[in-house]
Enzyme design. Structure first.
Site, mmCIF file in Angstrom:
data_model
loop_
_atom_site.group_PDB
_atom_site.id
_atom_site.type_symbol
_atom_site.label_atom_id
_atom_site.label_comp_id
_atom_site.label_asym_id
_atom_site.label_seq_id
_atom_site.Cartn_x
_atom_site.Cartn_y
_atom_site.Cartn_z
ATOM 1 N N HIS A 99 0.884 -1.176 0.000
ATOM 2 C CA HIS A 99 0.000 0.000 0.000
ATOM 3 C C HIS A 99 0.919 1.222 0.000
ATOM 4 O O HIS A 99 2.016 1.170 0.579
ATOM 5 C CB HIS A 99 -0.837 0.105 1.269
ATOM 6 C CG HIS A 99 -1.790 -1.014 1.512
ATOM 7 N ND1 HIS A 99 -1.415 -2.193 2.106
ATOM 8 C CD2 HIS A 99 -3.126 -1.119 1.283
ATOM 9 C CE1 HIS A 99 -2.466 -2.987 2.210
ATOM 10 N NE2 HIS A 99 -3.521 -2.364 1.724
ATOM 11 N N ASP A 102 2.477 1.941 3.289
ATOM 12 C CA ASP A 102 3.356 0.923 3.889
ATOM 13 C C ASP A 102 4.827 1.269 3.711
ATOM 14 O O ASP A 102 5.672 0.819 4.484
ATOM 15 C CB ASP A 102 3.181 -0.463 3.228
ATOM 16 C CG ASP A 102 1.773 -0.999 3.319
ATOM 17 O OD1 ASP A 102 1.031 -0.560 4.203
ATOM 18 O OD2 ASP A 102 1.428 -1.865 2.488
#
Ligand code: XLS
Ligand code: CA
Ligand code: CA
Length: 438
Positions: A99, A102
């Site tokens: 993501h 992340d």
């Protein structure tokens, strides 16, 4: 037991090995059905669970630390990336998924956040080349920040729709740059908790428009891969618009997205939807929408998304049977959307968990191939439908009959006999092939 540092590389040692840091069934270069095991399975590491998750649950804080001794936010994320690629190398995993949030520190300041993001994309691009790794897919986290509390593309607030577009645009650009073959859109907050405050028709149409714009922008910047919806019935939202494979396929058709959009099927989400993993995979396949897998398992005694590493070989076998029937992975792969248990809180546990998951899918692949070669399941199914190969059945399949002819046929037919489904026998065939003990 050895420490994480002492393990240089996890190798295949075969089923008699007792080395906890060796593969017993996953032999990456071994050719099965004309393809290397690593190309059948296309394993990927999930960044969020592996590099960022620190054992937090609803009742307690972290049980491990993944800051790698750094305090400066950028330095922390650089060290995380170093660890990610070293780990993939040790485990012989070729692909990864992330993501946007992340891989880089995101704050309330969007400009600063995207400066961090761009810096980390440069950093990761270098690591990707150094270690010869590939991006399977990325995705924008449009559910964590409080602005997404009422949805992203389905928010009642148009400013949030625009913010969601910015996040997907930036993430798609990074995906193209890093050579991702898929781009995922999971709608954790795309749904509703109560109809009392919801305009469902407007929300669904907005979501459809958002996906059309995602496709159009992606294609305009040279994204040639597959856009993926990821079905999940609930959690965090009570009613999610991406409930299951069938619901997603209907959405894809309704909004003219067929061909561009396919599915990323997660095992644990199938459980939450009241389906089996193989049902979700099969539904995707028969709708020409199968692409990728988020591999994990849930716990039938817990009603939430536990994202455990998959170790149930019966499930991996039936899943791999479906993957093989779908023609195998093309743009997609097998991403371990799984995290170590809160009490498995050492770096060694990450290696052990991936080894367990990879070996379980390797076993699943091996048994699925044996089931196909054995032929009894396929032959049974073929025979079961043989009435459609000639006579009135053939006409039904070819669309050359009508109710008048069918009714005349049925009226004259005095001998309707449906044969046994033989479920118990077929289940025993699976056991026989799976265990094949001498
Ligand atoms: C959450 C989902 C999520 C998607 C990507 O349950 O599995 O992690 O895979 O946003
Ligand atoms: Ca997932
Ligand atoms: Ca999940």
């Amino acid at each position: 037991m050895k420490t994480y540092k002492e393990i240089k590389r996890v190798e295949y040692e075969g089923k008699d090995s007792k080395n906890p840091f060796a593969f017993k069934y996953y032999n990456p270069e071994e050719v099965i059905l004309g393809k290397k095991m690593k190309d059948h399975l296309k394993f990927a590491m999930s960044y969020w669970h592996t590099i960022d998750y620190c054992g937090v649950d609803m009742f307690g804080g972290p049980t491990e630390n993944k800051d790698f001794g750094e305090t400066d936010p950028i330095k922390i994320y650089e060290k995380k990336a170093d660890f990610a690629f070293e780990l993939m190398d040790k485990l012989q995993i070729e692909y990864y998924c992330f993501h946007d949030v992340d891989i880089a520190p995101f704050t309330d300041d969007l400009e600063e956040s995207y400066k961090n993001f761009d810096h980390m994309i440069d950093y990761i691009e270098k690591l990707q080349k150094k270690y010869n790794k590939k991006l399977l897919w990325s995705t924008a986290n449009n559910f964590g920040d409080k602005k997404f509390m009422a949805g992203a593309a389905t928010s009642p607030n148009a400013d949030v729709f625009a913010l969601s577009a910015l996040k997907v645009k930036k993430c798609l650009e990074a995906d193209v740059r890093l050579g991702g073959t898929c781009y995922v859109l999971w709608g954790g907050r795309e749904g509703y908790d109560t109809l009392l405050n919801t305009n469902m028709k407007l929300e669904l149409d907005n979501l459809g428009k958002f996906m059309q714009m995602t496709r159009d922008y992606g294609r305009s910047i040279g994204f040639n891969g597959d856009f993926l919806l990821e079905p999940k019935p609930k959690e965090p939202t009570k009613h999610q618009y991406d409930f299951d494979s069938a619901t997603c396929c209907n959405f894809i058709r309704t909004y003219g997205l067929m061909g561009d959009f396919k599915l990323n099927i997660e095992a644990n989400h199938a459980t939450l939807a009241g389906h089996t993993f193989e049902h979700e995979l099969c539904t995707a396949r028969v709708n020409d929408a199968f692409c990728s897998v988020d591999a994990n398992q849930g716990d039938p005694l817990l009603g939430w998304d536990t994202d455990q590493f998959p170790t149930n070989v019966y499930d991996t076998t039936l899943a791999m049977l479906e993957v093989l029937r779908a023609g195998g992975f093309k743009n997609g792969g097998l991403n371990f959307d799984a995290k170590t248990r809160r009490q498995s809180n050492t770096l060694e546990d990450i290696l052990l968990a991936y080894i367990a998951g990879m070996d379980s899918f390797a076993l699943g692949l091996r048994v699925a191939v044996k089931l196909i070669e054995d032929g009894r399941l396929d032959e049974f199914v073929k025979n079961r439908y043989k009435s459609y190969e000639s006579g009135i059945g053939k006409k039904i399949v070819e669309g050359t009959t009508d109710f008048k002819e069918l009714a005349d046929y049925a009226m004259k037919n005095k001998n309707v006999h449906v044969e046994s489904g033989r479920q118990e026998y077929l289940e025993s065939v699976i056991n026989e092939v799976m265990f094949n003990l001498k």
